[in-house]
Design an enzyme around this catalytic site. Structure first.
Site, short mmCIF file in Angstrom:
data_model
loop_
_atom_site.label_atom_id
_atom_site.label_comp_id
_atom_site.label_asym_id
_atom_site.label_seq_id
_atom_site.Cartn_x
_atom_site.Cartn_y
_atom_site.Cartn_z
N GLU A 1 -4.95 7.68 17.77
CA GLU A 1 -5.89 6.63 17.42
C GLU A 1 -6.44 6.00 18.68
OE1 GLU A 1 -3.65 4.19 14.69
OE2 GLU A 1 -4.31 5.42 13.01
N HIS B 1 -5.89 1.68 9.92
CA HIS B 1 -4.54 1.11 9.69
C HIS B 1 -4.53 -0.34 10.19
CE1 HIS B 1 -0.23 1.62 8.99
NE2 HIS B 1 -0.02 0.98 10.11
#
Length: 115
Positions: free
Chosen positions: A69, A88
């Site tokens: 990420e 997230h």
């Protein structure tokens, strides 16, 4: 015999849970099964998930965390029509951030007061 239509994975990332779901586990799922991962990205083997989705071995998948990420816009999973990826960041609301800050201060005060 597997009877679940939806499998939701919510575990911490540890050496034991990394690649917890890979080709062997995906092969046990029903063809109309849906996999949801709200854990860390590395809990699901992304290449194996991509292959299962591409070959319609499972109906679909949704994740809110990726192994790397921020996720690249060219990530193969994002090209699958039967895949949903979300950021997230469920705790990034105003109320959640205020509660986290308040609870951190409360814990510091308890520690200072030796409670």
């Amino acid at each position: 015999m597997i009877k679940c239509d939806v499998i939701s994975v919510s575990v911490p990332l540890t050496p034991d849970t990394e690649n917890l779901i890979s080709a062997s586990e995906l092969s046990l799922m029903k063809e109309n099964g849906i996999l949801i991962n709200t854990s860390r990205g590395k809990v699901i083997n992304e290449k194996d998930l991509y292959d299962a989705l591409l070959l319609n071995k499972i109906f679909g998948a949704a994740v809110d965390a990726f192994a790397e990420e921020p996720v690249s816009k060219d990530h193969p999973l994002l090209k699958c029509k039967n895949f949903i990826g979300t950021p997230h960041n469920g705790a990034n609301t105003k109320d959640a951030l205020i509660r986290m800050g308040t609870e951190a201060v409360d814990e510091i005060i308890k520690l200072m007061n030796e409670e």
